[in-house]
Design an enzyme around this catalytic site. Structure first.
Site, short mmCIF file in Angstrom:
data_model
loop_
_atom_site.label_atom_id
_atom_site.label_comp_id
_atom_site.label_asym_id
_atom_site.label_seq_id
_atom_site.Cartn_x
_atom_site.Cartn_y
_atom_site.Cartn_z
N PRO A 1 17.99 -2.89 -2.90
CA PRO A 1 18.04 -1.47 -3.21
C PRO A 1 19.04 -0.73 -2.31
N GLY B 1 0.80 -1.23 0.00
CA GLY B 1 0.00 0.00 0.00
C GLY B 1 0.83 1.27 0.00
N SER C 1 16.36 -1.91 23.07
CA SER C 1 15.79 -2.85 24.03
C SER C 1 15.59 -4.19 23.31
N TYR D 1 23.04 -3.49 2.42
CA TYR D 1 23.73 -3.78 3.69
C TYR D 1 23.39 -5.16 4.24
N ARG E 1 -0.82 -3.83 7.29
CA ARG E 1 -1.63 -3.73 8.50
C ARG E 1 -2.71 -2.65 8.38
N ASP F 1 -1.05 -9.06 9.19
CA ASP F 1 0.20 -8.75 9.88
C ASP F 1 1.16 -9.90 9.59
N GLY G 1 4.95 3.31 -0.54
CA GLY G 1 6.36 3.33 -0.96
C GLY G 1 6.68 2.44 -2.15
N LYS H 1 17.79 -8.62 7.26
CA LYS H 1 17.93 -8.67 5.79
C LYS H 1 18.98 -9.72 5.39
C1 HXC Z 1 14.69 2.80 19.42
C2 HXC Z 1 12.56 2.00 19.02
C3 HXC Z 1 12.37 2.94 17.98
C4 HXC Z 1 13.44 3.84 17.70
C5 HXC Z 1 10.57 1.76 18.17
N1 HXC Z 1 11.43 1.31 19.09
N2 HXC Z 1 11.13 2.76 17.48
N3 HXC Z 1 13.70 1.93 19.72
N4 HXC Z 1 14.58 3.74 18.45
N5 HXC Z 1 13.34 4.75 16.73
C6 HXC Z 1 11.20 0.26 20.07
C7 HXC Z 1 10.04 0.59 21.01
O1 HXC Z 1 10.46 1.43 22.07
C8 HXC Z 1 9.64 -0.81 21.49
O2 HXC Z 1 10.51 -1.28 22.48
C9 HXC Z 1 9.86 -1.66 20.27
O3 HXC Z 1 10.77 -0.94 19.43
C10 HXC Z 1 8.59 -1.92 19.50
O4 HXC Z 1 8.00 -0.66 19.21
P1 HXC Z 1 6.51 -0.54 18.68
O5 HXC Z 1 6.26 0.87 18.32
O6 HXC Z 1 5.57 -1.21 19.64
O7 HXC Z 1 6.62 -1.50 17.41
P2 HXC Z 1 5.62 -1.77 16.23
O8 HXC Z 1 4.30 -1.07 16.44
O9 HXC Z 1 5.67 -3.21 16.03
O10 HXC Z 1 6.31 -0.99 15.01
C11 HXC Z 1 7.43 -1.54 14.37
C12 HXC Z 1 8.43 -0.43 13.98
C13 HXC Z 1 7.72 0.73 13.23
C14 HXC Z 1 9.51 -1.11 13.14
C15 HXC Z 1 9.04 0.12 15.26
O11 HXC Z 1 8.67 1.71 12.85
C16 HXC Z 1 6.98 0.25 12.02
O12 HXC Z 1 5.82 -0.17 12.09
N6 HXC Z 1 7.59 0.32 10.82
C17 HXC Z 1 7.00 -0.17 9.54
C18 HXC Z 1 7.44 0.64 8.34
C19 HXC Z 1 8.90 0.93 8.23
O13 HXC Z 1 9.67 0.82 9.22
N7 HXC Z 1 9.31 1.35 7.03
C20 HXC Z 1 10.74 1.66 6.75
C21 HXC Z 1 11.34 0.62 5.89
S1 HXC Z 1 12.71 1.33 5.12
P3 HXC Z 1 10.15 -1.25 24.06
O14 HXC Z 1 11.28 -1.95 24.71
O15 HXC Z 1 10.04 0.20 24.42
O16 HXC Z 1 8.83 -1.96 24.20
C22 HXC Z 1 13.95 0.28 5.09
C23 HXC Z 1 15.16 0.83 4.34
C24 HXC Z 1 16.35 -0.04 4.43
O17 HXC Z 1 13.93 -0.79 5.57
C25 HXC Z 1 17.57 0.44 3.64
C26 HXC Z 1 17.85 1.87 3.51
C27 HXC Z 1 19.02 2.18 2.65
P1 NAP Z 2 7.46 1.66 3.61
O1 NAP Z 2 6.63 2.48 2.70
O2 NAP Z 2 7.46 2.02 5.05
O3 NAP Z 2 7.03 0.14 3.41
C1 NAP Z 2 6.91 -0.80 4.42
C2 NAP Z 2 5.57 -1.51 4.24
O4 NAP Z 2 5.55 -2.66 5.06
C3 NAP Z 2 4.38 -0.64 4.63
O5 NAP Z 2 3.40 -0.68 3.62
C4 NAP Z 2 3.86 -1.31 5.90
O6 NAP Z 2 2.45 -1.19 5.98
C5 NAP Z 2 4.28 -2.75 5.67
N1 NAP Z 2 4.43 -3.47 6.94
C6 NAP Z 2 5.24 -3.14 7.98
N2 NAP Z 2 5.07 -4.01 8.99
C7 NAP Z 2 4.16 -4.91 8.56
C8 NAP Z 2 3.56 -6.04 9.17
N3 NAP Z 2 3.88 -6.42 10.41
N4 NAP Z 2 2.65 -6.75 8.46
C9 NAP Z 2 2.32 -6.36 7.21
N5 NAP Z 2 2.84 -5.30 6.59
C10 NAP Z 2 3.75 -4.58 7.26
O7 NAP Z 2 8.99 1.66 3.15
P2 NAP Z 2 9.70 1.45 1.73
O8 NAP Z 2 10.82 2.41 1.65
O9 NAP Z 2 8.69 1.42 0.64
O10 NAP Z 2 10.34 -0.01 1.91
C11 NAP Z 2 9.90 -1.12 1.13
C12 NAP Z 2 10.96 -2.20 1.14
O11 NAP Z 2 12.15 -1.73 0.52
C13 NAP Z 2 11.38 -2.68 2.53
O12 NAP Z 2 11.64 -4.07 2.48
C14 NAP Z 2 12.64 -1.93 2.77
O13 NAP Z 2 13.49 -2.57 3.72
C15 NAP Z 2 13.25 -1.97 1.38
N6 NAP Z 2 14.27 -0.97 1.14
C16 NAP Z 2 13.92 0.33 1.07
C17 NAP Z 2 14.90 1.27 0.82
C18 NAP Z 2 14.59 2.73 0.71
O14 NAP Z 2 15.54 3.52 0.60
N7 NAP Z 2 13.32 3.14 0.70
C19 NAP Z 2 16.22 0.85 0.65
C20 NAP Z 2 16.53 -0.49 0.73
C21 NAP Z 2 15.53 -1.40 0.97
P3 NAP Z 2 1.70 -1.16 7.41
O15 NAP Z 2 2.54 -0.30 8.32
O16 NAP Z 2 0.37 -0.59 7.08
O17 NAP Z 2 1.61 -2.57 7.84
#
Ligand code: HXC
Ligand code: NAP
Length: 282
Positions: free
Chosen positions: A190, A18, A106, A149, A41, A66, A20, A164
């Site tokens: 990527p 949905g 943590s 990475y 989600r 999820d 990015g 990863k």
């Molecule tokens: C330290 C953190 C934190 C932060 C959360 N936590 N954010 N700790 N720094 N910035 C800790 C919380 O305190 C908690 O620990 C635990 O992590 C779980 O937090 P929740 O908020 O309850 O987790 P949850 O609701 O499951 O959310 C998961 C999440 C959140 C990963 C923390 O950011 C998320 O939903 N992300 C989904 C989308 C996403 O991240 N997209 C980016 C992908 S980009 P405690 O101990 O306090 O309970 C990517 C690029 C890679 O991957 C490559 C780039 C080049």
């Molecule tokens: P993003 O938009 O945050 O995408 C993450 C997606 O994962 C969201 O749609 C999120 O939707 C879903 N998701 C997270 N937790 C989930 C769960 N527990 N169950 C089901 N869905 C879940 O970020 P993005 O940049 O597009 O990243 C996409 C992919 O590319 C990832 O694998 C990331 O590691 C990789 N990547 C990105 C970059 C970059 O520079 N952007 C670089 C290298 C690799 P909900 O939160 O609604 O669930």
């Protein structure tokens, strides 16, 4: 470069479809003839992405799930199959990530990322694989979205780097184990592609320019570039590619490891003058 029907007859599910990069891939697959199912989600971005695909004439569906919960994945895949037909392609794109000094993590924070990226990819892959294995006529493709990475490692994103790397190992392992069932596995790694999800969690001030400077191309990736690569890799045109990892990063990871790589980003005329001045005098 693609024929309009390159993915016709295919049924693809994109996790995290949905937003990015997942959304960009879903739209691209639909544009080239696939039926596309997306899971995540939050329902809002899923609904909006499916609306965009159907408005463009594609067949698409969403199911809230999820990936950390295998039952939730199973139910969502059933729901998508009832609307779209048997799934033949899985894109493991859902991820979680954030910046943190490792000493401040943590246990729950480490698990939060591992549970989504590593365990979530396993749950989706196993459920999808069982469907393909149970149906002798079915073939399958799994595309994992990792990152450079996964093999380089990276500070401040330790849980993501570990997860990863595990997904990377899953690609290579199952490419061999499940080939006999007509499945193939590929990994796209990527470099930086600015998206709302990534930037809001990973961008610190000043990092944009540094990121561009450490890239041989001097720029970040565009989602359509990744979507094109993914379309090729899941298509039958790539049917002999199995177990491969394709970096799509402008060559960033190479530059990071090349001692004189940064010189290539300097003004070339100045650089040549400096090198000439350093030559031994005759
Ligand atoms: C330290 C953190 C934190 C932060 C959360 N936590 N954010 N700790 N720094 N910035 C800790 C919380 O305190 C908690 O620990 C635990 O992590 C779980 O937090 P929740 O908020 O309850 O987790 P949850 O609701 O499951 O959310 C998961 C999440 C959140 C990963 C923390 O950011 C998320 O939903 N992300 C989904 C989308 C996403 O991240 N997209 C980016 C992908 S980009 P405690 O101990 O306090 O309970 C990517 C690029 C890679 O991957 C490559 C780039 C080049
Ligand atoms: P993003 O938009 O945050 O995408 C993450 C997606 O994962 C969201 O749609 C999120 O939707 C879903 N998701 C997270 N937790 C989930 C769960 N527990 N169950 C089901 N869905 C879940 O970020 P993005 O940049 O597009 O990243 C996409 C992919 O590319 C990832 O694998 C990331 O590691 C990789 N990547 C990105 C970059 C970059 O520079 N952007 C670089 C290298 C690799 P909900 O939160 O609604 O669930």
């Amino acid at each position: 470069m693609f024929a309009e029907n390159v993915l016709a007859g295919r049924v693809v599910v994109v996790t995290g479809g949905g937003t990015g990069l997942g959304r960009a891939m879903a739209l691209h697959f639909a544009r080239y003839g696939a039926k596309v199912g997306i899971i995540g989600r939050r329902t809002e971005p899923l609904e909006a992405t499916v609306a965009d695909m159907t408005a463009a004439g594609a067949v698409a569906a969403w199911a809230s799930a999820d990936v950390r919960d295998p039952e939730s994945v199973h139910t969502a895949f059933d729901a998508l199959e009832s609307k779209l037909g048997p799934l033949d392609t899985l894109i493991n794109n859902a991820a979680g990530n954030f910046l943190s000094p490792t000493e401040d993590l943590s246990p729950n924070a480490f698990n939060a990322v591992i549970d989504i990226v590593l365990r979530g990819t396993f749950h989706c892959t196993q459920d999808f694989g069982r469907r393909v294995i149970a149906d002798e006529a079915r073939r399958g493709v799994v595309l994992n979205i990792t990152t450079t990475y996964a093999w380089m490692g990276s500070p401040f994103v330790l849980p993501s780097a570990c997860a990863k790397a595990g997904v990377h190992a899953m690609t290579k392992s199952l490419a061999v184990e499940w080939a006999t069932y007509g499945m193939r596995f590929v990994d796209v790694a990527p470099g930086p592609f600015p998206t709302e999800g990534a930037s809001s969690r990973l961008a610190v001030p000043g990092m944009d320019q540094l990121g561009k400077d450490q890239n041989p191309t001097g720029r970040f990736g565009k989602p359509e570039e990744l979507a094109s690569l993914a379309t090729y890799l899941i298509s039958d045109q790539a049917s002999y590619i199995n177990g491969a990892t394709v970096p799509i990063d402008g060559g960033e990871w190479l530059l990071a490891g090349q001692s004189f790589g940064l010189l290539a980003r300097m003004d070339r005329d100045n650089l040549k003058q400096m090198m000439t001045a350093m030559r031994p005098k005759k």
